[in-house]
Design an enzyme around this catalytic site. Structure first.
Site, PDB file in Angstrom:
ATOM      1  N   LYS A 129     -11.942  -3.427  -0.214  1.00 56.01           N
ATOM      2  CA  LYS A 129     -11.436  -5.114  -0.980  1.00 56.01           C
ATOM      3  C   LYS A 129     -10.433  -5.178  -0.236  1.00 56.01           C
ATOM      4  CE  LYS A 129      -8.498  -3.225  -5.001  1.00 56.01           C
ATOM      5  NZ  LYS A 129      -8.380  -2.772  -5.944  1.00 56.01           N
ATOM      6  N   TYR A 148      18.021 -16.715  14.884  1.00 65.57           N
ATOM      7  CA  TYR A 148      18.511 -17.810  13.945  1.00 65.57           C
ATOM      8  C   TYR A 148      19.378 -17.554  13.041  1.00 65.57           C
ATOM      9  CZ  TYR A 148      13.734 -20.449  14.903  1.00 65.57           C
ATOM     10  OH  TYR A 148      12.770 -20.911  15.396  1.00 65.57           O
TER      11      TYR A 148
HETATM   12  C1  LIG Z   1      -7.967  -1.049  -6.302  1.00 64.24           C
HETATM   13  C2  LIG Z   1      -9.048  -0.829  -6.913  1.00 64.24           C
HETATM   14  C3  LIG Z   1      -9.094   0.721  -7.399  1.00 64.24           C
HETATM   15  C4  LIG Z   1      -8.940   1.516  -6.155  1.00 64.24           C
HETATM   16  O1  LIG Z   1      -7.660   1.796  -6.786  1.00 64.24           O
HETATM   17  P1  LIG Z   1      -5.711   3.013  -5.050  1.00 64.24           P
HETATM   18  O2  LIG Z   1      -5.129   3.452  -6.549  1.00 64.24           O
HETATM   19  O3  LIG Z   1      -6.190   2.458  -4.410  1.00 64.24           O
HETATM   20  O4  LIG Z   1      -7.211   4.627  -5.162  1.00 64.24           O
HETATM   21  C5  LIG Z   1      -9.723   1.745  -8.418  1.00 64.24           C
HETATM   22  N1  LIG Z   1     -10.359   0.518  -9.333  1.00 64.24           N
HETATM   23  C6  LIG Z   1     -10.114  -0.594  -9.316  1.00 64.24           C
HETATM   24  C7  LIG Z   1     -10.888  -1.317 -10.703  1.00 64.24           C
HETATM   25  C8  LIG Z   1      -9.637  -1.056  -8.429  1.00 64.24           C
HETATM   26  O5  LIG Z   1      -9.431  -2.381  -8.669  1.00 64.24           O
END
Ligand SMILES: *Cc1c(COP(=O)(O)O)cnc(C)c1O
Length: 822
Positions: free
Chosen positions: A493, A717
């Site tokens: 993701k 800046y």
């Molecule tokens: C992002 C996510 C993960 C992965 O979690 P990590 O801490 O990056 O391993 C697992 N399950 C769900 C539902 C997530 O949204």
């Protein structure tokens, strides 16, 4: 000529139980099911690893025309593969090694065996460069030095081989003995032995002794006299053995009298058997000097003349050890392989090109320079290249160099030839390349970096480099913590935590993870369009994207009755049933998901909805990384356990259950259920056992300008960066629009320049920032690291009061991602 042996004969070499339908000539042994190029005369060696079983690929390989398989006794031969030949043994790895060892025994040429902690590959490549075309040489491809890589390397020996150079690397006790039996080096070479001992050795000395096992039957050991630890170790184990040494010590065979940097070369004065020798190495760093001296000493030992060696040394070129994947012009992808050119590494790079091609890359192209494969004549070499290109399905060939041009007639695909890189670049335009997957592979002196620069899509030079080997190693680390049956869902993701979409997903697909997880439908659609076929779960399905999700076979997370009924309406429109969905249970996060009080109605509704099929049910832990929350985590796990088993009995069928994320895998191994979801850990960040993970992403830029600025002037800046002293200020083209957090302004953040920390001065601008390089070795054009191998994201996150997840995902899409394999 590649030698071949009847499978019936190979069977005798290893005393296998043979099931042979028809005797086949075997030339090649293959261990990687993804890179088979001569199925007709290859034997596949089915190896078992902790998270991989080679036997699983036998049916696919059979389909590709492969007929010979080395399998173990646990494998149940498949009766539908009617023409398969099997050699059945107890331990396939050890028999694979025995086969190579036997082939080694048929060879009588000198064999150089190299071991040590660092520099093995470079020394091996440099020995090969120095030998050049004087002898027909076989060597380990790339860094093939493992229990599997060594037999693959040694299997290349043929009757024509006049000298061989192989490297051997180990990580555990007992391993070197096995490699020694395969390589049986006549000449041994130790590079150096790292100061730290790895976890599998009790001391540095134990590690040295294990490595020295390689030289049991060698006539000589070559090493540096200046490393007392190695010298004493060799004396202790092999008091009688002949040695050949270099170093500043008086008793060294090749004595270093003087060395000095002069411009861009290292001038070295040596003394050997009383005579003085001057060499010029074309580099100026100490590590290369050491590697160079190992290679030169080997050449002296082999009897090459001083005049030959001193000429050859001047032409040594760096050994680039990575393969880069880049975005090209006109929807092309480029694989830039600057490994040294030879046929076996060409085959490996072509495999990588094929693996990385996207759906839109309709043509596969190779741009190749003349390759200086020692000992093989031009026409023979070109025929072999042509065969290889046909096997790998290369559509278009561009040959650069006189040898290739002379043999233009040999090539059977669409091809064009140019005498030089300049001629090529003068003749083509950007329109000459479209929708292609292009491998660019050239010998150093052809300067193919110009070809890459020409074909590369231009971005600004701030970039995120992604080490794909490290990603795979991290994935495998998490896999090693899982039971054999536990499936893996890899989270990609948010643009794979900032590191890219297709490229990462493709590697994961290749590594045979079971599922991918994306946040939104668009991300999944993008992956499908690029050719990813793995099942994909969409964690945040939005109703307007349902039609496209169904069209692209993306599987939604169902987290509420509303989503369920809207999705089912869409399925009804399409007339679909049993569509795979994933039920999200909320066990304590209070984000998305069905809560406990909804379970009864959920069971009822799901039971009456034939349009869907529950493929999995899952929940997410709120604090799997913190011991403070362990009690709550266990509560979440037990709620999940109860809810899912109730749901399963209500539905009357079973589904995949999963609750662990990266930290959970390490801290709650008993809660694996049927699958685990690995995310941040794959990208190199772990709440626990961080030291076992490898750094995957490095955020880099470069110095575009350096200015001398007087004390009391201010930088940037708002006049925030007032100087207390006369300073050298470097401008770096990375700003907050690239994802460099503005809170790192005014000395909070530092960047790494040539191994030195340079603080950020003044406020960070949108597209640029300034760092103080006063007193540091730094010049315009030098690389600057924002984070990565030298500056940990963890520390950066702590300084900013955030978490690595945010740092990774804040890097702007405009920052070019560069993927590489080492
Ligand atoms: C992002 C996510 C993960 C992965 O979690 P990590 O801490 O990056 O391993 C697992 N399950 C769900 C539902 C997530 O949204």
């Amino acid at each position: 000529m590649i030698q071949s042996y009847l499978i019936s004969e190979l069977s005798k070499w290893i005393s296998a139980t043979a099931i042979i339908k028809s005797d086949v000539e075997i030339s090649y042994l293959v261990t990687d099911s993804r890179s088979v190029s001569n199925p007709g005369n290859s034997m596949f060696v089915a190896l078992r690893g902790s998270n991989h079983n080679g036997h699983d690929y036998i049916p696919t390989l059979y389909q590709q025309g492969l007929r010979c398989f080395l399998v173990d006794e646990d494998y149940k031969t498949d009766a539908t593969l009617t023409e398969a030949n099997y050699l059945v043994v107890q331990d396939t790895l050890s028999c694979f090694q025995q086969l190579a060892a036997r082939k080694r025994d048929y060879s009588t040429c000198p064999v150089i065996g190299i071991t040590g902690s660092n520099g093995k590959t470079i020394v091996k490549e440099w020995v090969a460069q120095l030998i050049g075309t004087t002898k027909n040489l076989a060597r380990s491809p790339k860094s093939y030095n493992s229990q599997i890589g060594v037999p693959l390397s040694v299997w290349q020996l043929t009757k024509e081989t006049e000298i061989a150079v192989f490297e051997a690397g180990i990580s555990q006790k007992g391993e070197m003995q096995k490699l020694a039996q395969v390589i049986k080096p006549t000449i041994g070479l130790v590079t150096n032995i790292g100061a730290a001992h790895q976890e599998n050795f009790s001391s540095r000395k134990e590690k040295l002794f294990e490595k020295l096992q390689l030289f049991k039957n060698s006539e000589v050991i070559i090493y540096s006299r200046d490393v007392p630890f190695v010298k004493e170790g060799i004396r202790e184990i092999y008091p009688e053995k002949k040695t050949y040494t270099w170093g500043s010590d008086k008793s060294a065979d090749v004595r270093v009298l003087k060395k000095e940097i002069s411009g861009s070369v290292y001038k070295v004065s040596l003394q050997k058997e009383g005579s003085d020798i001057e060499l010029e190495f074309p580099f100026t760093d100490e590590v290369s000097f050491e590697n160079g001296m190992h290679a030169v000493s080997t050449m002296f030992y082999l009897g090459y003349t001083v005049s030959y060696i001193s000429e050859a040394v001047k032409k040594l070129v760096p050994v680039a050890m990575r393969m880069e994947l880049k975005e090209g012009i006109n929807n092309c992808i480029l694989v830039n392989d600057s490994y040294n050119s030879d046929i076996s590494s060409l085959a490996l790079s072509l495999d990588f090109l094929i693996q990385q091609s996207r759906k839109g890359n309709v043509v596969r192209t190779l741009i190749l320079s003349d390759i200086y494969q020692s000992g093989i004549k031009g026409d023979k070499l070109c025929k072999r290249i042509n065969d290889l290109l046909k096997e790998k399905g290369i559509d278009r060939f561009v040959g650069v160099g006189e040898v290739l041009a002379q043999h233009a007639g040999v090539f059977e695909m669409d091809s064009a030839f140019y005498a030089s890189t300049k001629e090529f670049l003068d003749s083509v335009t950007h329109n000459s390349f479209k929708n292609e997957a292009i491998l660019i592979k050239g010998s150093r002196n052809f300067e193919f970096e110009k070809v890459t620069a020409f074909l590369e899509k231009k971005h600004h030079q701030t970039r995120l480099e992604i080490n794909l080997n490290a990603l795979v190693d991290n994935l495998n680390y998490y896999r090693s913590k899982l039971n054999e049956k536990t499936r893996v869902l890899a989270m990609v993701k948010a643009f794979s935590y900032g590191s890219g979409s297709f490229e990462i997903a493709n590697v994961l697909q290749h590594q045979k993870v079971d599922y991918l997880g994306v946040a939104f439908a668009d991300e999944g659609v993008e992956l499908r369009k690029a050719g990813i076929s793995l099942p994909i779960i969409v964690m945040n399905p939005e109703s307007k994207s349902f039609p496209s999700m169904i069209q692209h076979q993306l599987e939604p997370e169902i987290y509420s009755f509303k989503v369920l009924s809207e999705f089912v309406d869409e399925l009804k429109k399409e007339g679909l049933s049993k569509y795979p969905v994933h039920i999200k249970l909320d066990t304590g996060m209070y984000r998305l998901g069905f809560v406990e009080s909804q379970m009864e109605s959920l069971k009822e509704v799901l039971g009456q909805t034939p349009e869907i099929r529950v493929k999995s049910a899952f929940s997410h832990l709120v604090g799997s990384d913190g011991a403070d929350f362990d009690e709550f985590t266990n509560l979440q796990i037990s709620r999940f356990d109860k809810q899912t088993s109730d749901l399963e009995s209500a539905l009357g069928y079973s589904f995949i259950k999963h609750i662990l994320n990266s930290a959970g895998i390490l801290r709650f191994p008993d809660a694996q259920f049927d699958m685990a979801r690995v995310g941040i850990g794959m990208y190199g960040i772990g709440a626990v056992e961080q030291q076992n993970l490898k750094c995957v992403t490095s955020f880099k830029s470069y110095i575009s300008q350096i200015k001398e600025v007087k004390a009391h002037e201010t930088i940037g800046y708002g006049r925030r960066g007032e100087l207390a002293y006369d300073a050298d200020i470097a401008v770096v083209p990375v700003g907050y629009a690239d994802g460099l957090n503005r809170r790192l302004s005014n000395g909070v953040g530092k960047m790494m320049v040539n191994g030195q920390l340079a603080p950020i001065v003044g406020n960070i601008c949108m597209d640029m920032c300034m760092v103080d390089v006063t007193g540091l070795r730094a010049k315009e054009g030098d690389e600057v690291q924002v984070f990565g191998t030298d500056i940990s994201v963890d520390e950066l996150a702590q300084e900013l009061g955030t978490i690595p997840y945010e740092i990774f995902t804040s890097i702007s899409r405009r920052v070019k991602r560069i993927y590489y394999y080492e």
